[in-house]
Design a protein around this motif. Structure first.
Motif, PDB file in Angstrom:
ATOM      1  N   GLY A 147       0.775  -1.229   0.000  1.00 54.27           N
ATOM      2  CA  GLY A 147       0.000   0.000   0.000  1.00 54.27           C
ATOM      3  C   GLY A 147       0.809   1.281   0.000  1.00 54.27           C
ATOM      4  N   GLY A 148       0.077   2.397   0.144  1.00 53.97           N
ATOM      5  CA  GLY A 148       0.669   3.719   0.003  1.00 53.97           C
ATOM      6  C   GLY A 148       1.722   4.067   1.027  1.00 53.97           C
ATOM      7  N   SER A 149       1.525   3.671   2.289  1.00 50.50           N
ATOM      8  CA  SER A 149       2.496   4.009   3.332  1.00 50.50           C
ATOM      9  C   SER A 149       3.853   3.396   3.040  1.00 50.50           C
ATOM     10  N   ALA A 150       3.856   2.127   2.626  1.00 52.85           N
ATOM     11  CA  ALA A 150       5.118   1.447   2.319  1.00 52.85           C
ATOM     12  C   ALA A 150       5.778   2.070   1.099  1.00 52.85           C
ATOM     13  N   SER A 151       4.972   2.460   0.116  1.00 52.43           N
ATOM     14  CA  SER A 151       5.528   3.100  -1.071  1.00 52.43           C
ATOM     15  C   SER A 151       6.193   4.425  -0.720  1.00 52.43           C
ATOM     16  N   GLN A 152       5.604   5.134   0.241  1.00 51.80           N
ATOM     17  CA  GLN A 152       6.217   6.387   0.680  1.00 51.80           C
ATOM     18  C   GLN A 152       7.578   6.141   1.311  1.00 51.80           C
ATOM     19  N   LEU A 153       7.698   5.071   2.094  1.00 54.23           N
ATOM     20  CA  LEU A 153       8.975   4.725   2.705  1.00 54.23           C
ATOM     21  C   LEU A 153       9.983   4.269   1.657  1.00 54.23           C
ATOM     22  N   ALA A 154       9.493   3.531   0.645  1.00 57.40           N
ATOM     23  CA  ALA A 154      10.393   2.918  -0.325  1.00 57.40           C
ATOM     24  C   ALA A 154      10.842   3.876  -1.418  1.00 57.40           C
ATOM     25  N   VAL A 155       9.930   4.747  -1.870  1.00 53.55           N
ATOM     26  CA  VAL A 155      10.217   5.574  -3.043  1.00 53.55           C
ATOM     27  C   VAL A 155      10.182   7.070  -2.748  1.00 53.55           C
ATOM     28  N   ASN A 156       9.201   7.488  -1.957  1.00 52.22           N
ATOM     29  CA  ASN A 156       8.959   8.923  -1.775  1.00 52.22           C
ATOM     30  C   ASN A 156       9.341   9.407  -0.378  1.00 52.22           C
ATOM     31  N   TRP A 157      10.462   8.916   0.149  1.00 46.74           N
ATOM     32  CA  TRP A 157      10.826   9.268   1.504  1.00 46.74           C
ATOM     33  C   TRP A 157      11.059  10.767   1.666  1.00 46.74           C
ATOM     34  N   ALA A 158      11.736  11.396   0.726  1.00 51.91           N
ATOM     35  CA  ALA A 158      12.030  12.829   0.852  1.00 51.91           C
ATOM     36  C   ALA A 158      10.747  13.640   0.937  1.00 51.91           C
ATOM     37  N   GLU A 159       9.762  13.265   0.140  1.00 49.97           N
ATOM     38  CA  GLU A 159       8.478  13.972   0.167  1.00 49.97           C
ATOM     39  C   GLU A 159       7.757  13.729   1.491  1.00 49.97           C
ATOM     40  N   LEU A 160       7.787  12.484   1.968  1.00 51.23           N
ATOM     41  CA  LEU A 160       7.133  12.170   3.243  1.00 51.23           C
ATOM     42  C   LEU A 160       7.835  12.864   4.402  1.00 51.23           C
ATOM     43  N   GLU A 161       9.160  12.827   4.409  1.00 49.98           N
ATOM     44  CA  GLU A 161       9.922  13.410   5.514  1.00 49.98           C
ATOM     45  C   GLU A 161       9.602  14.894   5.679  1.00 49.98           C
ATOM     46  N   ALA A 162       9.340  15.571   4.577  1.00 44.09           N
ATOM     47  CA  ALA A 162       9.015  16.998   4.641  1.00 44.09           C
ATOM     48  C   ALA A 162       7.679  17.247   5.319  1.00 44.09           C
ATOM     49  N   ARG A 163       6.867  16.209   5.455  1.00 40.68           N
ATOM     50  CA  ARG A 163       5.547  16.347   6.079  1.00 40.68           C
ATOM     51  C   ARG A 163       5.544  15.820   7.515  1.00 40.68           C
ATOM     52  N   LEU A 164       6.713  15.579   8.085  1.00 35.47           N
ATOM     53  CA  LEU A 164       6.816  15.044   9.442  1.00 35.47           C
ATOM     54  C   LEU A 164       7.397  16.095  10.374  1.00 35.47           C
ATOM     55  N   ALA A 165       6.775  16.278  11.516  1.00 37.09           N
ATOM     56  CA  ALA A 165       7.270  17.230  12.504  1.00 37.09           C
ATOM     57  C   ALA A 165       8.042  16.514  13.596  1.00 37.09           C
ATOM     58  N   THR A 166       8.975  17.222  14.206  1.00 34.87           N
ATOM     59  CA  THR A 166       9.638  16.726  15.412  1.00 34.87           C
ATOM     60  C   THR A 166       8.775  17.115  16.604  1.00 34.87           C
ATOM     61  N   PRO A 167       8.461  16.173  17.474  1.00 31.77           N
ATOM     62  CA  PRO A 167       7.608  16.511  18.627  1.00 31.77           C
ATOM     63  C   PRO A 167       8.173  17.676  19.429  1.00 31.77           C
ATOM     64  N   ASN A 168       7.296  18.574  19.864  1.00 33.72           N
ATOM     65  CA  ASN A 168       7.735  19.689  20.708  1.00 33.72           C
ATOM     66  C   ASN A 168       7.499  19.389  22.182  1.00 33.72           C
ATOM     67  N   PHE A 169       7.249  18.113  22.485  1.00 34.04           N
ATOM     68  CA  PHE A 169       7.126  17.624  23.856  1.00 34.04           C
ATOM     69  C   PHE A 169       8.189  16.551  24.060  1.00 34.04           C
ATOM     70  N   GLU A 170       8.343  16.062  25.272  1.00 35.22           N
ATOM     71  CA  GLU A 170       9.376  15.069  25.565  1.00 35.22           C
ATOM     72  C   GLU A 170       9.129  13.765  24.821  1.00 35.22           C
ATOM     73  N   PHE A 171      10.175  13.277  24.131  1.00 31.92           N
ATOM     74  CA  PHE A 171      10.080  11.969  23.492  1.00 31.92           C
ATOM     75  C   PHE A 171      11.398  11.229  23.632  1.00 31.92           C
ATOM     76  N   GLY A 172      11.292   9.912  23.721  1.00 30.16           N
ATOM     77  CA  GLY A 172      12.467   9.054  23.826  1.00 30.16           C
ATOM     78  C   GLY A 172      12.421   7.990  22.751  1.00 30.16           C
ATOM     79  N   ILE A 173      13.592   7.499  22.367  1.00 29.91           N
ATOM     80  CA  ILE A 173      13.705   6.527  21.276  1.00 29.91           C
ATOM     81  C   ILE A 173      14.373   5.252  21.777  1.00 29.91           C
ATOM     82  N   ILE A 174      13.726   4.119  21.518  1.00 31.03           N
ATOM     83  CA  ILE A 174      14.326   2.809  21.787  1.00 31.03           C
ATOM     84  C   ILE A 174      14.615   2.157  20.452  1.00 31.03           C
TER      85      ILE A 174
END
Length: 335
Positions: free
Chosen positions: A231-258
């Motif tokens: 589907g579309g989400s996987a295609s965005q990761l596989a082909v259109n990452w630059a376009e998708l990344e431009a639509r993603l915000a960094t949280p302005n609240f506390e976040f942690g990564i595992i």
């Protein structure tokens, strides 16, 4: 086996798995009801076709990604109504009154699964947060292979808007679920958008997030069956990452990564060429602004069930760190 042959083997095996999974009978969508018949009944499955749009305690209303009709499910996944969203809301209101259900209250955790998965994959994590953290937990389903990240973000916005009475909202997300939240945040921080991210949001734990893209997805970019099945989400990761990344915000609240990894040069998947959890490299999970970052020996697909991952997740939600304040490893935003 050299990297090219290993890549081809991975692609062939994954494509076969995806096609087999997609053909499962229990993933066929239900048909909307006709007439006045709307009896309580078990669902027919179809987990890759339904998006949660409203929660009230264990009750939830879902919309079918193909037909647009809705269904009202109990906590045990019995269907109590289907039809329009308004019809399902009316039935839920009737149930609230008949059973004298109390208003929702207190802090909550919204849990989101990853690509190809459903809410069942996060059930153990949800249960842990509910039992050990005493949170109200909303384990959200969305049709990860039927739509784009933007589509899933819009469904998430409806879920968040409907959490009446909840005093605090936290997120625990696996893989693609993290990008859904980041897209939601970006959608609500545009200059021409009046609505802003919900002010009740406090903290977020990202599990194996492809914050810098997913190389494994890119490997499938030329496989036609992958796009048809994933589907579309996987295609965005596989082909259109630059376009998708431009639509993603960094949280302005506390976040942690595992991140999952072996602490070695090649990780669990030598084809990725860096430490990784078999699917996402450790480096790809990193996002500037994280309040804490940790690498644990966990595979991507199973990390949400890992005991250490669960305890670290709960500790961050409660205290803003995975181990202790003195042992935090934040990721700076740079100059």
């Amino acid at each position: 086996m050299d990297r090219r042959r290993f890549s081809a083997a991975c692609i062939a095996g994954m494509s076969q798995l995806l096609v087999s999974w997609r053909a499962r009978a229990d993933d066929m969508p239900e048909k909307p009801s006709t007439g006045n018949f709307n009896a309580v009944a078990p669902t027919l499955g179809g987990k890759q076709f339904w998006a949660d749009e409203l929660f009230f305690h264990d009750w939830h209303i879902q919309r079918n990604a193909l037909t647009g009709h809705c269904r009202l499910l109990s906590g045990s996944n019995l269907r109590y109504a289907w039809g329009s969203f308004e019809e399902c809301c009316a039935k839920l209101q009737q149930i609230k009154q008949q059973r004298q259900l109390p208003r929702m209250s207190g802090p909550a955790v919204v849990v989101l699964h990853g690509l190809f998965r459903n809410a069942g994959s996060m059930s153990d994590m949800a249960r842990f947060l509910r039992d050990e953290g005493h949170y109200t937990v909303f384990n959200v389903s969305y049709p990860s292979t039927r739509g784009t990240v933007a589509d899933h973000a819009r469904s998430l916005a409806k879920v968040i808007d409907g959490l009446d009475g909840i005093s605090e909202i936290n997120f625990v997300c696996h893989s693609l679920g993290n990008l859904v939240v980041r897209h939601y945040l970006a959608d609500h921080t545009q200059p021409d958008v009046a609505l802003k991210p919900d002010p009740r949001i406090r903290r977020m734990v990202m599990l194996g997030p492809p914050n810098r893209g997913a190389k494994m997805a890119e490997a499938f970019a030329d496989v036609g069956a992958f796009h048809a099945v994933a589907g579309g989400s996987a295609s965005q990761l596989a082909v259109n990452w630059a376009e998708l990344e431009a639509r993603l915000a960094t949280p302005n609240f506390e976040f942690g990564i595992i991140a999952g990894g072996r602490g070695t040069e090649n990780g669990y998947n030598p084809w990725l060429g860096a430490d990784n959890d078999m699917v996402v490299s450790v480096e790809s999970t990193r996002l500037p602004g994280a309040a804490d970052f940790v690498v644990l020996p966990a595979l991507h697909t199973l990390m949400m069930d890992d005991d250490t991952v669960q305890h670290c997740t709960l500790r961050f939600l409660q205290h803003g760190c995975f181990v202790s304040p003195a042992e935090r490893h934040p990721i700076g935003r740079g100059p």
